[in-house]
Write a protein that holds these residues in place. Sequence first.
Motif, PDB file in Angstrom:
ATOM      1  N   VAL A 143       0.831  -1.199   0.000  1.00 60.31           N
ATOM      2  CA  VAL A 143       0.000   0.000   0.000  1.00 60.31           C
ATOM      3  C   VAL A 143       0.868   1.252   0.000  1.00 60.31           C
ATOM      4  O   VAL A 143       0.517   2.271  -0.572  1.00 60.31           O
ATOM      5  CB  VAL A 143      -0.952  -0.023   1.213  1.00 60.31           C
ATOM      6  CG1 VAL A 143      -1.636   1.300   1.398  1.00 60.31           C
ATOM      7  CG2 VAL A 143      -1.987  -1.112   1.024  1.00 60.31           C
ATOM      8  N   ARG A 144       2.057   1.151   0.644  1.00 62.74           N
ATOM      9  CA  ARG A 144       2.933   2.331   0.657  1.00 62.74           C
ATOM     10  C   ARG A 144       3.728   2.451  -0.624  1.00 62.74           C
ATOM     11  O   ARG A 144       4.268   3.518  -0.911  1.00 62.74           O
ATOM     12  CB  ARG A 144       3.862   2.260   1.861  1.00 62.74           C
ATOM     13  CG  ARG A 144       3.063   2.504   3.120  1.00 62.74           C
ATOM     14  CD  ARG A 144       3.910   2.603   4.345  1.00 62.74           C
ATOM     15  NE  ARG A 144       3.070   3.047   5.461  1.00 62.74           N
ATOM     16  CZ  ARG A 144       3.372   2.867   6.727  1.00 62.74           C
ATOM     17  NH1 ARG A 144       4.493   2.276   7.038  1.00 62.74           N
ATOM     18  NH2 ARG A 144       2.575   3.284   7.665  1.00 62.74           N
ATOM     19  N   ASN A 145       3.856   1.354  -1.379  1.00 65.50           N
ATOM     20  CA  ASN A 145       4.551   1.386  -2.669  1.00 65.50           C
ATOM     21  C   ASN A 145       3.665   0.708  -3.707  1.00 65.50           C
ATOM     22  O   ASN A 145       3.978  -0.358  -4.197  1.00 65.50           O
ATOM     23  CB  ASN A 145       5.898   0.669  -2.584  1.00 65.50           C
ATOM     24  CG  ASN A 145       6.762   1.236  -1.487  1.00 65.50           C
ATOM     25  OD1 ASN A 145       7.500   2.177  -1.707  1.00 65.50           O
ATOM     26  ND2 ASN A 145       6.630   0.666  -0.292  1.00 65.50           N
ATOM     27  N   PRO A 146       2.522   1.298  -4.039  1.00 71.08           N
ATOM     28  CA  PRO A 146       1.551   0.557  -4.846  1.00 71.08           C
ATOM     29  C   PRO A 146       2.035   0.331  -6.270  1.00 71.08           C
ATOM     30  O   PRO A 146       2.703   1.180  -6.859  1.00 71.08           O
ATOM     31  CB  PRO A 146       0.319   1.466  -4.818  1.00 71.08           C
ATOM     32  CG  PRO A 146       0.818   2.803  -4.476  1.00 71.08           C
ATOM     33  CD  PRO A 146       2.065   2.631  -3.668  1.00 71.08           C
ATOM     34  N   ALA A 147       1.678  -0.869  -6.794  1.00 67.17           N
ATOM     35  CA  ALA A 147       2.047  -1.207  -8.169  1.00 67.17           C
ATOM     36  C   ALA A 147       1.123  -0.528  -9.160  1.00 67.17           C
ATOM     37  O   ALA A 147       1.566  -0.088 -10.224  1.00 67.17           O
ATOM     38  CB  ALA A 147       1.995  -2.720  -8.353  1.00 67.17           C
TER      39      ALA A 147
END
Lengths: 281, 266
Positions: A143-147
């Motif tokens: 969620v903090r590095n969403p694809a």
Amino acid sequence: MATTPPRAEAVLLLRLAGPLQAWGDRSTFNRRETRPTPTKSGVIGLLAAAAGRARQDPVDDLSHLGLGIRVDQPGSLLRDYHTVSDYRGTPLPQAGVSAKGIQKPTSPAKHTHVTTRYYLQDAVFLAAVAGPGELLDGLQHAVRNPAFPLALGRRSCPPTQPLCLGIRDTDTETALRETPWQVSRQARERYAARWRREHGAARSAVPATVPCPVTLDDPEGPDVLNDVPLSFDPLRRSFADRRVRHDWFSVPTGFPGRPGSGTPDSPEDATGHDPFALLGW
Amino acid sequence: MTYLSRIRINPLRAMGRTLLASPRAMHGAVAGGIPGGPDSERVLWRLDADNPHRPHLFVLTRSKPDWTHIVESAGWPDADGEHAAVRDYTSLLERIALGREFAFRLTANPVQNTLKPLRATPEQQRRLDAAAASEQTTRPRGFRIGHRTANAQLRWFLERTERWGFTVPPARHVPPGSEEDIATSPETDVPRDLRITERRRHSFTKKEERSARGGPRVTLTTATFEGRLRVTNPALFTDRLLNGIGPAKAYGCGLLTLAPLPEGSR
């Protein structure tokens, strides 16, 4: 309480807030509705998008996660008059296909569909996703590095920050009871002013708690919702039922400076940048 | 002595539009407000268009400036209000101490240097050929290439904050336990209290408009960073406050301004 997996249980807290949200569960054809609270398929779809899963990929591990939703600010309903037409000016296709399997144009020609789309405006929800700790650690990182870009139920509804409030090592109910109210400072002040009026309290008094409606996964719950995703595959979309329980929790209002409210304030408090404010007028 | 000035720019006047459109013109106007010679000191400035109808120009100077010419040609000379405010900056410099936190804003020009551009422009190719032909033993000067994506610009900023005497603490919604993770390994991806509020590509000529055709062009990629900072080295930090950060300082980059932290964030 929700079904408890045998491994260490943890809760991932998501703050679902944005100008617009849309959480449809039975929307079909031209009328796209929204439920007043986030659906399980919407939250799991957001997590799957963050983890970079394609539509066809299985979501079995995610659909077993427990879910609790707290309504911090219910928002209001927006009805959007929406039309669809072909930019080339050709008539829209009809549902039936020709012998070759190609969609035929409508006859008489129909150039525009009118659809009605419903949105929630200015709503704030707190979603508690319960499950095994390792899985939630991975989801928090996703969620903090969403694809893929994240959305609140519909692609046109981006979330505001902070979206991820972190992982708590408690159960869903405790997490939803103890996490402070997630509304803006203005909404909190407005609530405090009304509370003072109703209780005849002093000007400086602030309420300690605010009642918030919650919806929790509960195998013995009285209500049934058909929003557990079995597959998001566009050709094989299917959903299962889940039983839920509705309740009201007293939630800390999170006024700054109050004991026990040691909380970060909501991000709307940020103001403009004034370099002269430090120079002593 | 150091002074911070704030000048209101009128976007409806011809001169105001010229200044807003071209960092070159603004540089000239700012340099004209300094009593000393044009190269007597490093002047830092920044244009803040929080409200695009009422843009503000901030200038940091060593000598006391006079902004009458900007007010007369690009302001509201007869109107009420403070056209140009000039304040002593020392009161702020005295408050810089180890561990203090401020809200900040910085418009910078994030660049990287390279000797081998992937696709050299004709001008760069000419310089490369000239360097190869002259067969100098010394290393030729590299090319400054602007970072153009938000990710690269953020990384450029975060990699350098320690050298500038401050750190950007983690975002307010991150639980406090993760602060040690940043200290031990700066590579961890804890979200920081930092955002890019504006990204622009400026391109303008160095000469006057009339003879501008074919003249040398200046191209700049700028990013405006905003957030919270914590002072880790007061001496370095004061030096960066006064002398600016990064390249393109003549063209409105590098002025780091501080403000009180927004209410509710400690």
